[in-house]
Structure formats: C-alpha cells, structure tokens
Design an enzyme around this catalytic site. Structure first.
Site: not given
Lengths: 477, 477
Positions: B189, B447
């Site tokens: 849904a 990073h």
C-alpha cells in the site's frame, strides 16, 4: 617572540579544522574537555571545501546526467537535455556552504573555541597563532596536529593554471573540457575520468609511474577496465610522465615507457599524484618529534606522537590519505586524551571510488591474501545475475569475497557496481567481527535487492550461487 | 483416476516455480538431486511476474521521475518533462521477461525438469498433474509445496475491475489514475501510494481495520507520517472499510470508525489486504497434513510438514508473506532433503518498503523490545545531519538502533531514507552475529556516505553522535 610574554591557558588545542580535527574536537567536547581549534582557512578543511564533498557533488551530477539520458525508456519524456556546468558548480557551492555552516554550528553547540590563524609550535606545550597582524601565544595541556595535506605537484613547470589542474582546482572549471587528459590511477583520477566523461568530455586516463594496472583486486580491475572501455574512456598503461607543454588551445603531454615515447594532445591536463603532508611551517622540527622516512609523523595506535602530550591524525600520519582514516584517528585521539581506552585499527579501512558504478573494497585482495600466505578461496558474483540490478538497468559490476580456505574466515570484500558503497559496511562489519562464510550465507537478504549479490558471491565460494550458471564443481554436503 | 495407472518415477518434486520454488529447485540440483518442478503459469511466480518485480520497476520509475523534476539545479536542463505510463509498463514487461528467461535458463542449466500444469496430491508419494487435456501421475520421494498465495479479496462486490484494483492488476493500468484511494497499511500500500503520487495521481491512503498507525517502529512511523504529509498524500486513520460504490467516472468508498462514517470519492480504488495461501485444490486434505488455525501449513524449522517426506515453503506457511522468507525456506528445505543440516531462523527477516525514501527494518522495534521485557536504550540519527544525504538532496529519513541496556546487545535496526535497503544488510549481519554497540561503533565508515548515519545512530546511543546538536547527557568514560 618575546620571552615571558603572556600565554593564554588552554586545555586541548587542535591544529586544523578538517574532518579529523573537527571530529576530534567534538568527541573531546562530548567527553568534557574544553577544546580550542585553530584553523587558518575554512572549517571542514580540504575534504569539505575542496576535496571529497565538491568531487562527490560532481559525481552525483554526472550520475544524474547519465541517468537522464536513459530516462525515456522509463516513460520520462523530455525534449532534449543539455548540461550547464556552472549550475552544478553553484549547487556544489551551496552544499559546501551548508555543510560548513553545519560544522560551525556544531562547534558552537559543543562550546569549541575556534581561533583563526596559522599555528606553529614554540615548545611542547605552547603554540603561536598568527592571523594577519595579530599574534597570540597559547599554552596547552594536549595538542592534536590535524593540518592535513596538499596535492603533490607535478614535477617541473607549469604550475596549476587554467589548463593544468589538480584535485583542488577542478571544481572551479568554467567549462567542460573538450579533451581531459588525466594523470593518475587513484580514486580521484578515476572519479574525475568518469564524471567528466558523463559531462561530455573526451577522456584519456594515463596510469603514471609506468603502472600497468589499477590497485584493486584483480577481478575489480578486470571489470573496471571493461567498464572504462565500454564508456569510451581511453586508458594508457605502462607510461611515466615526462613533461607537459602548454599551447594556446590545449596541452601536449609527453609520456615515456617500455613501449617507447608517446605524445597525447588534450585540451586540459588533470593530475592526481597523492597528498603531501602539511608540516613545513608547523615548527615541529624544534620539538624533536619523530618522523618517518617519508616525513610523516609517527604515532602509536592511539595517535600519540613521540612527544607524549601531542597527537597527530589524518594526512600528516602514515597510512592511506583518506578522510575516513582522519575521522577514525581524530575520535581515537580525543578519547585517549579524555582517558578512555581507544585505539585505531585501520586493517579494514574501506577504499571507495564514487565512480560510475562505484567501487568499494575492504580487507585483503585475492593477490594480497595469497602473498600473505593464505590458502585462498574466492566467491564472485556478477550483477548481471542480480534481479534488482536488472530493474535499475545497472548490470555492470560484481561482488567478490576472499576467504581463507583453512578457517573459512573472510579476508576481504570487493564490490564494483550500484550500491557498492552502502554494501561495503556489511562487509566491514563482517570482517571486524571475524565472519566466516556461513555468517554471510545465513542471514536473509531483502528481495529483490543488490544486497543479494553479496550473498551470492559468498554462496559462489561453494559453487552454490543460485543465479549463476553451474560449473562442474564437487559439492560437499 | 484409474487405480494401477502408470506413475512416472521422480526424485524431488516441487510444486510451484516462484522464488521459493526455484531457489529450492536450484539448490537441490546443486547438491546432486534430480529435480522436477511443476508450474501452472510462469516461472518466477507471483513475485517475478505480478508482484515484487513489477512494483519495483514502477517504484524505480517514480523515483527517477521525481528526480528528473529536480535535476535542473544540478545543471541538467531540459525543456519540460512529461510522463508516459505505457512506456514504463513496456519497460516493466521487458524486465519481467528478461528475469523470467533468466530463471528458465538457470533451470535448464541445472537440469531441472519443468512440467507445466496444476498439481494435486493423490497420496503421500504421488501427485497428479493436469494441463488442459493431459493428465499424468508422478511418484516422488520428496515433495515441496511452494504454491504461494493470492491477494485477499475485498469483501463483497465488485470484483477487481478497471476501477477497483489489487496488487496483481495495478501494473496493467492504462493511465495514471486521477485520484487513487488506497486501502491498506502494508509495504505494498505504501509503495503504491508513493509511486502513484510521483506519477501525478492525487493519493488518499486509508489504514483499514480501524488502525491508527503503521506497523513500523514508532520513530519510523513518525518520520514516515511527516514525509507522507510533505509529499501531499492524505492519510486516513482509524477507519474500517464498509463498501465501495462504482460510478461511471469513479469510485465512492464508504468508511466507518470511532469518528463516525466517512465517504471518500476517487477515480480508482487500490487495496492490499494481505495474501491468502493457495492450497484449495492441492488435495492436502486427503493427506491429513497439519494446518494452523489460519489454514496455513505447519512446518518444523527445516520446512518439513507433518508428513515426513513433504515440505512446505513461502506463503502457504506461517510467518510473514514475503519473498525473502520463501527464498530462505526454499533453500533450507532443499538442503535438508539433500541431507545437509539446515534450518530457518526468521528472527531477523528484513521488512522492506521501496517507498520514497525506502524503509528497511530488522529485529525488534523499540515498542516490541520493551514489550518483551528488555531494558531498552535507543540511538537515533537524522539524515539531515549526514553529509552525503545533503549532497544528494535526500535529507528526509533517520536511522534508529535499539539496544538492550543490560548487555549492550543490538536488538533491532530501523532505517528510513536513501540507502536504507542496502544498509539493512549491515544491520542484519550485525544482529545475526550478536553485535553490541561497540561492534557498530568500532568499524570505519566510508566518508562521505549514508553509511555514517548508522554509525552515528549507534554513537547517539551514548550521546556521542558527532553531527547531532548535543543534549545534556552524562557521559561515562
């Protein structure tokens, strides 16, 4: 300097506000220290302002530009797509400013005093900080050197200019180069090659130092070479750089190698030759601090230098010159200074390239594992067999896992392909926790997902990848 | 059936060629079994042909459409973007065919015999297979029931039609609905709501059964509700479905709840109310096979039913009705049949929604952990503080980790945001390996990367996330 001049008393002083420095500062503040950070340019350092962040914004733009050109088959119809580098550069500036403002806000919130200026050691417990006309002296209990590095310069003239560019200046290009010649074989060179290829440049990538291959695992190298070829990037291997000639409309690069001399004409030359530590004007010579043969600061596993109350982190220390290392070291140094038992173990430091598709590796390559004497078995799985990669239309790439045959311990994980960067953390956690093949094979993997490729690579180790055409293997039950 | 009729002798017979069935078939073939698979429709089953794969193609198209509309700030300039659902549907058909062809090729390569037709048990070692006019009987040593399920139908008329659609029929819509009313609160849904919102539909999502909230961890629910609101999707909570009226130009849905009756007018109604097992015509009643109160096949942890040589996997068994469960059970059943010690442990089965942004969860929610009596601590980190999310312009979302305060053991990981699906495997591996907070905090994270948000969520558990504004906390060193 005047003897007896008044020194401001400080607790922990951190020299440099790059990722290593500001992580150290915030961690120390979290643990109760009063922290002073000295920065001569912008908080966030090279990584945020000139390096990782700008290049990742460009890589992101490149990925989206390439995607936009294939969107029509998904029903996304537009009448002609053009690319404006200046707009992307402006978005890059916004992102950099936003992140820098964020770091500044975090420093304020953590009550970190930020002093602008250039620092240099006067003794093992005092630094001077110069900022234009002002000059102040600070006495510290502990200090962390986090001054970072600068790109290694190309030997001989010309200096960096409009046509000869390095990793700091490339994000400032006004226009997309017609033919970008790239000197280097590291992740920066690779990212730049793929990014500018997507922007529309002709790209020639020259592996320098007579290198014949990239430094990844052999399977990653094989797939990477295939992808580079497919994307139309020319790769020249086995040459060393001799000189670059500047012309009014371009550059002329002279190479030499076993196959003889070679001249490449281009519109621009980009080079990425590593990082040089920024230690020259820091006054550490007068402290008697131990340096390595390469001129890097020697530290123990907590980041402590040969001078007990001074620590060093990031590009000024030995090991790979990556922000991820500086960050880890920064937190470790701060924790150690605050009395927590903490150490750096950089064994499973990831190596990442935000190429198209990305590359992410941790642990030993197959070659390294063999070289270290392991009886090696590997499992490999191509993204061509992965359902979610098919949905995305991203079937280039593979996952490879390296195991020790004797113990079934995982030694390395190597990915090239969509999702590689996110998935490497699964590999790193597994490596850190001393995972064996069954620890990778047992868990449930979302379906459909790229994650399943990691599972199937581990299953392939026993000839049991579901979505691989079976080879003749003996299966033990 | 004629007594004494000739039965073809088979080794392992698998009924159903969906993800559970074909994973079981290939694993059994890898381990040396001769495998026969009976499929009445298409290999790949509901998941590949009607469910997961089509909906994920649509979700991918939706993501790219939404991205295209924001591309201009990245310098990607086009003159107007329109969306053609038919083109995406055609791409979906290509993907489905490609994957189905792949499964067929794998079955051939693994020498799996595929029989077309509907199977039903004649006895505990014989099945009949009907295919139009043909009828054959097969004797087996072992069988695996992998017949899957069908969408639970909406009570009362009308049946599925052009305006009342379920998860099987939605991928066949000819046009983007003007106003799609969605009944349901599961991942199907949610995916449908966000996908069609991106396609341009007005979307109203009705949580049925008088539910007041989604079933994720409370923090995920909170962020999900914020994102739904921001994206302009109306959510109606606390109602039960009464009836749907069909009009020439739309549907009229009558709801009832504590707050009284409510009528919602829309152009189409989509519903997702779970899955009903496909067991009706299988003849298992005559075998005396043990079923649960809900009519699902009861199995042990290897997938064995109460009849020793018959196994059951996937949607016909108890537990979540997800392909990931069927796949795991399929391989386990095959391995058990082939004599390998193997068992299903579905404790850390991931729950995934390819929403925008995606949701991925594994292990206990904070509520569940408290309910089970744990002394719970949690760490939470918002993607607004993550650098890479800023680069991508994807700052919605958060990561939450649930720990047991006493042992520091991780109990659950919950992500909503970019990269959630790929990163959940890090969480699952950690949960399976009984990770403590330090096992998440110790490794190095690339990073910049979204991965760092998982690290910072774990650090937040101790008030030590670097990129969070500090709260007043007592930190232990």
């Amino acid at each position: 300097m005047v003897v007896g001049e008044l020194a401001h008393e400080k607790d922990l002083v951190i020299i440099g506000g790059g990722p290593g420095g500001y992580h150290a500062a915030i961690r120390a503040a979290q643990l109760g220290k009063t922290v002073t950070m000295v920065e001569k340019e912008s908080l966030g350092g090279v990584c945020l302002n000139k390096g990782c962040i700008p290049s990742k914004v460009f890589a992101h733009g490149a990925e989206r530009l390439a995607a936009a050109k294939q969107d029509e088959m998904l029903g996304i119809v537009s009448s002609g797509i053009s690319f404006e580098l200046a707009k992307l550069a402006s978005y890059k500036n916004q992102v950099v400013k936003q992140l820098r403002d964020g770091v500044e806000a975090l420093c304020r919130a953590n009550k970190i005093e930020v002093i602008r200026g250039s620092a240099f050691f006067l003794s093992t417990d005092r630094i001077g900080v110069e900022n234009e006309d002002s000059y102040e002296v600070y006495r510290f209990k502990e200090a962390i050197i986090a001054t970072g590095g600068t790109p290694v310069k190309l030997a001989g003239p010309p200096e960096v200019n409009a046509r000869v560019i390095d990793s700091w200046s490339i994000a400032n290009l006004a226009e997309v180069p017609e033919h970008l010649v790239i000197l280097g074989d590291d992740y920066i060179a690779l990212e730049t090659a793929m990014t500018f290829k997507a922007f529309g440049s002709k790209v020639t990538l020259v592996l320098c130092g007579e290198r014949e291959e990239f430094s990844f695992d052999a399977s990653i190298n094989r797939e990477l070479n295939r992808i580079l070829k497919k994307s139309g990037i020319t790769v020249a291997k086995g040459y060393s750089f001799e000189e670059v000639g500047l012309k009014s409309d371009g550059v002329s690069i002279l190479l030499n190698g076993k196959k003889g001399a070679r001249k490449i004409e281009g519109s621009h030359l980009f080079y990425s030759l590593g990082t040089k530590p920024l230690l020259d004007n820091l006054g550490i010579d007068r402290l008697g601090m131990e340096l390595s043969e390469e001129g890097l600061v020697v530290t123990d596993s907590s980041g402590r230098t040969s001078i007990r109350n001074i620590f060093a982190i990031g590009d000024v220390t030995e090991g790979p010159q990556l922000a991820v290392k500086a960050i880890k070291q920064g937190k470790t140094a701060a924790e150690t200074i605050c009395g927590r038992k903490s150490e750096n173990d950089l064994t499973f430091l990831p190596v990442i390239a935000r190429t198209r598709p990305p590359i992410a590796c941790a642990g030993l390559t197959e070659q390294e594992a063999k070289h270290q004497g392991y009886d090696v078995t590997v499992g490999e799985f191509s993204l061509a067999g992965n359902g979610y990669a098919t949905i995305l239309g991203k079937k280039d790439g593979l996952v490879k896992v390296v195991f020790d045959k004797e113990s079934d311990l995982m030694l390395g994980v190597h990915l090239i392909g969509q999702g590689a960067v996110e998935l490497i953390s699964n590999g790193i956690t597994a490596l850190e926790m001393a995972a064996r093949d069954e620890d990778i094979i047992f868990p449930a993997y979302p379906h459909p997902s790229i994650n399943e490729a990691l599972l199937e690579a581990a299953e392939a180790f026993k000839g049991e990848a579901i979505h691989s055409i079976p080879k003749k293997v003996t299966v033990k039950i």
